[in-house]
Design an enzyme around this catalytic site. Structure first.
Site, PDB file in Angstrom:
ATOM      1  N   LYS A   1       4.538   4.535 -10.252  1.00  0.00           N
ATOM      2  CA  LYS A   1       3.251   4.459  -9.570  1.00  0.00           C
ATOM      3  C   LYS A   1       2.114   4.253 -10.562  1.00  0.00           C
ATOM      4  CE  LYS A   1       5.000   7.402  -5.847  1.00  0.00           C
ATOM      5  NZ  LYS A   1       5.032   8.760  -5.274  1.00  0.00           N
TER       6      LYS A   1
ATOM      7  N   GLU B   1       0.817  -1.216   0.000  1.00  0.00           N
ATOM      8  CA  GLU B   1       0.000   0.000   0.000  1.00  0.00           C
ATOM      9  C   GLU B   1       0.849   1.265   0.000  1.00  0.00           C
ATOM     10  OE1 GLU B   1      -2.955   2.170  -0.576  1.00  0.00           O
ATOM     11  OE2 GLU B   1      -3.668   0.212   0.116  1.00  0.00           O
TER      12      GLU B   1
END
Length: 430
Positions: A207, A131
């Site tokens: 990302k 995460e």
């Protein structure tokens, strides 16, 4: 009820994030045990400089032998926060082989070798959680991977790099140039001594690869992501955006094609309307806008970096991995069943804002407009200013394939009446 056997955790790295992980594990030990169902014990901390003072780590836990720590058979979960591809990949592999689950914040490694990491976790019956790899403290990956698992995500649009957002925000609010804004970001600790990974878009591209892979259930590597940084953004671009009722942001954009047969992933600066939710994201904050069939539009916002915020995300993953150890359960593995191809940037349909330096004489505008028409690119608006034989021409297009827009610009550069292309920027968020 808390079980008797403590779960042992190995921490690889004790820098800005790692030190906060160690602190939270110590100060929140009672609560973590209650939430997990077993005590959690920090069993070792691998560092490069053992002489450095670490208030939240007992000296006897510190080691420089990360490989030995990761491979210990009594370790239940390995937390990797050292970053980079190697030795992180080898250390994570050793952890899986020893039967440990892994919590990592390593976006670069996941973007480059995520499928292999998932395969190792599956082979050894372990979990892989990450995460903290995208958007710091913001709960984003778990909602995409679990909460929206029954929905169809069509688009993910976000600001996922705090350094570049801070720089662009300062350029807009204070009128600073790029160099001045970068210097301020460095002085405040938002930018590294070598800011290349941030300002050239590498960090955001990694990302974007992770986000696209999860959102579209397909494999997207870093090399699949089109990448542009912010080093060419000028004060004039910021001013042009303001005149259009827009602001400039470095965006990570992941989209499913309208026919559902491919996906795209890209990172580049873009003008977005001030009415868009992302336009109000200031300083070093991150925000991600998700569009799904049934859920509609969702926005995730918060601090995207920093020791404590990122450690918060790491601890959330640690709790999940430890709970699974206690109950004998497994977390979600890789979901890449769609096997959708990643389309090239040329197929992306977008709008352009193009600023041209042109000769100030009759016929120039019609000549430029003809070039756009020849490439099947429709013009939305044109603004022209001229003085003393020189003029500037600002063209905003309607949506068209990126390849057609690029070809248009190449042709414009060859015109005798075009002195130069001052700036090119995409327009998004409408």
């Amino acid at each position: 009820m808390v079980s008797a056997r403590p779960l042992k955790v190995a921490l690889l790295g004790c820098g800005v994030v790692g030190s906060q992980v160690a602190r939270l594990m110590t100060t929140h030990a009672h609560d973590l045990a209650a939430r997990i169902g077993a005590p959690v014990e920090l069993a070792g901390v691998a560092v490069r400089r053992p002489d450095r003072v670490r208030d939240d780590v007992r000296p006897e836990l510190v080691t420089t032998d990360a490989a030995a720590l990761a491979a210990r058979e009594d370790i239940d979960v390995v937390v990797e926060v050292i970053g980079g591809v190697e030795p992180a990949r080898s250390l994570i592999a050793a952890a899986f082989e020893a039967g440990a689950s892994v919590v990592t914040a390593n976006k670069a490694l996941l973007a480059e070798d995520g499928p292999a990491l998932y395969a190792m976790a599956e082979k050894h019956g372990a979990d892989l959680y990450y995460e903290a790899a995208v958007a710091g403290a913001i709960p984003l990956l778990r909602p995409l991977r679990e909460s929206l698992a029954g929905d169809t995500v069509n688009r993910v649009l976000g600001i996922v790099n705090g350094t570049t957002n801070f720089i662009l925000d300062r350029m807009e609010t204070s009128g600073a140039g790029y160099g001045e804004a970068l210097a301020e970001a460095t002085a405040l600790g938002y930018a590294e001594a070598d800011p290349t990974a941030d300002v050239e878009g590498f960090d955001a591209a990694a990302k974007a690869a992770i986000l696209a892979g999860i959102a579209f259930h397909t494999r997207v590597r870093l090399d699949d992501v089109h990448r542009e940084g912010i080093t060419e953004v000028t004060a004039a671009d910021i001013a042009s955006a303001r005149r259009m009722g827009c602001t400039v942001k470095l965006l990570a954009i992941c989209e499913r094609a309208a026919d559902g047969r491919s996906v795209t992933a890209r990172v580049h600066p873009a003008m977005i309307p001030l009415t868009h939710p992302l336009a109000s994201v200031r300083e070093a904050y991150n925000a991600v806008f998700v569009e799904a069939d049934s859920a509609g539009r969702l926005m995730f916002y918060g601090p995207g970096a920093g020791g404590a915020p990122t450690a918060s995300a790491v601890l959330g993953d640690l709790v999940a991995a430890c709970r699974n150890k206690v109950t004998g359960a497994r977390g979600p593995g890789e979901s890449a069943y769609t096997q959708l191809p990643v389309a090239p940037m040329g197929e992306v349909v977008t709008r352009y804002h193009i600023s041209l330096d042109v000769a100030d004489k009759p016929g120039v505008l019609s000549q430029v407009a003809a070039v756009f028409a020849d490439h099947d690119v429709s013009i939305d608006t044109v603004r022209q200013q001229g003085k003393d034989g020189e003029a500037s021409l600002v063209v905003v297009t309607h949506r068209a394939p990126d390849a057609a827009l690029s070809a248009t610009v190449d042709t414009l550069r060859g015109l005798d009446t075009v002195r130069g292309v001052a700036s090119i920027m995409r327009v998004e968020g409408e």
